[in-house]
Design an enzyme around this catalytic site. Sequence first.
Site, PDB file in Angstrom:
ATOM      1  CD  GLN A 180      -3.045  -0.811   0.043  1.00 12.73           C
ATOM      2  OE1 GLN A 180      -3.152   0.267  -0.543  1.00 12.73           O
ATOM      3  NE2 GLN A 180      -3.787  -1.859  -0.266  1.00 12.73           N
ATOM      4  N   GLY A 201       1.731  -5.076  -8.447  1.00 12.08           N
ATOM      5  CA  GLY A 201       1.380  -4.253  -9.603  1.00 12.08           C
ATOM      6  C   GLY A 201      -0.034  -3.695  -9.586  1.00 12.08           C
ATOM      7  CB  THR A 238       9.140 -18.624 -18.576  1.00 11.57           C
ATOM      8  OG1 THR A 238       9.857 -19.816 -18.906  1.00 11.57           O
ATOM      9  CG2 THR A 238       9.254 -17.628 -19.730  1.00 11.57           C
ATOM     10  CB  CYS A 326      -8.886 -11.032   2.311  1.00 15.51           C
ATOM     11  SG  CYS A 326      -7.823 -10.047   1.271  1.00 15.51           S
TER      12      CYS A 326
HETATM   13  C1  LIG Z   1      -3.339  -6.239  -1.624  1.00 15.08           C
HETATM   14  C2  LIG Z   1      -2.366  -6.448  -0.561  1.00 15.08           C
HETATM   15  C3  LIG Z   1      -1.564  -7.598  -0.513  1.00 15.08           C
HETATM   16  C4  LIG Z   1      -1.710  -8.721  -1.500  1.00 15.08           C
HETATM   17  O1  LIG Z   1      -1.304  -8.372  -2.783  1.00 15.08           O
HETATM   18  P1  LIG Z   1      -1.816  -9.274  -4.025  1.00 15.08           P
HETATM   19  O2  LIG Z   1      -1.036  -8.758  -5.178  1.00 15.08           O
HETATM   20  O3  LIG Z   1      -3.281  -9.014  -4.145  1.00 15.08           O
HETATM   21  O4  LIG Z   1      -1.506 -10.678  -3.686  1.00 15.08           O
HETATM   22  C5  LIG Z   1      -0.644  -7.718   0.498  1.00 15.08           C
HETATM   23  N1  LIG Z   1      -0.497  -6.764   1.425  1.00 15.08           N
HETATM   24  C6  LIG Z   1      -1.233  -5.633   1.424  1.00 15.08           C
HETATM   25  C7  LIG Z   1      -1.004  -4.598   2.472  1.00 15.08           C
HETATM   26  C8  LIG Z   1      -2.203  -5.439   0.441  1.00 15.08           C
HETATM   27  O5  LIG Z   1      -2.939  -4.340   0.445  1.00 15.08           O
END
Ligand SMILES: *Cc1c(COP(=O)(O)O)cnc(C)c1O
Length: 401
Positions: A180, A201, A238, A326
């Site tokens: 974040q 990303g 890859t 989640c």
């Molecule tokens: C979204 C998020 C993740 C997980 O990233 P993904 O690319 O969705 O697996 C991990 N940590 C934080 C703080 C997030 O906001």
Amino acid sequence: MQNNCIYLDNNATTKVDPEVIEVMLPYLTDYYGNPSSMHTFGGQVGKAVRTAREQLAAILGADESEIVYTSCGTEGDNAAIRAALLAQPEKRHIITTQVEHPAVLNVCKQLETQGYSVTYLSVNHQGQLDLDELEASLTGNTALVTIMYANNETGTVFPIEQIGLRVKEYGAIFHVDAVQAVGKIPLNMKTSTVDMLTLSGHKLHGPKGIGALYIRRGVRFRPFMIGGHQERGRRAGTENVPGIIALGKAAQLELLHLEDATTRERRLRDRLEQTLLTTIPDCVVNGDVTQRLPNTTNIGFKYIEGEAILLSLNKYGICASSGSACTSGSLEPSHVLRAMGLPYTTLHGSIRFSLCRYTTEAEIDQVIEVMPSIVERLRALSPFKNDDAGWLQGQSLVISH
Ligand SMILES: *Cc1c(COP(=O)(O)O)cnc(C)c1O
């Protein structure tokens, strides 16, 4: 399908920047070579990957050799935690916090079943850590300290460098989930205490399916994915070439926009927050308003359910969130807000608005316009309005813990 929604759920995922799509597309069509191949066709793809790696390294103030691509933030967190433990098999203690993303928290919970002891640092009502508690938890047996840079639910930013100085005194590896933070907070790994740092990303206007782990040169690392020699033997498989090219461009654009975008988002966020607080009775901001991401506000509306607010907002085409994606789908209130010890009256009625550089003044106006009547209508339906004890009792019928 159509999309004309007001998207204020950017901590869940973001829109891919059109410039990012433009640069990645040729690598899905004409330039499909394998960057490891000996021929020119593959070689030119390898060259583009190197450029993208430089672009990503630049936003971290890192060296290209310190970047390892992953499939997502979750993989970065998993790989960092496992690598740190494998590199120091004699140490069996981990320190993290109660408010981490599940990508860290659930890995730590599993490690507890495998003989590791884990300290979950608590947070105060503002969601901040107590550095004395951290200091008291650190021992020579601590292999890893894994703490997020900024919280996805409240936007609360932790004092990462102050934490890192203490961690280094005990010789533990310091991993930071900065999913974040990247693109919202200026970062410079050259002057940082962080050993490993995760990014993703799709949280910074890049596509889903690509992330990266920064690994400081000299930090002992054991790979999680075993196979070919890609990523200097640190992550086999890859390369996701279109994703890597896209992440490079996304990082370049984030760095370019960082200052003006964050200033603008902070102003819009503050206007939204201040107006809601003054026009709607019985609501509070959750999190540390002094140390916070510029794009995030989490507001608790007493006596009503966050999910009911979301459904009402959805009718106006407004996308927000209650708790993290989640955990949504269950009646459990967010583990982050629970760790902050929020009263039950606001725990269930908390909404997160997360902005981005595409958020407009008019969109914020729209939210400001509809929210008071939504809250008023839901409260009129609530049997426990203005009655903390009654609300509490009603909730305990639904949630038993
Ligand atoms: C979204 C998020 C993740 C997980 O990233 P993904 O690319 O969705 O697996 C991990 N940590 C934080 C703080 C997030 O906001």
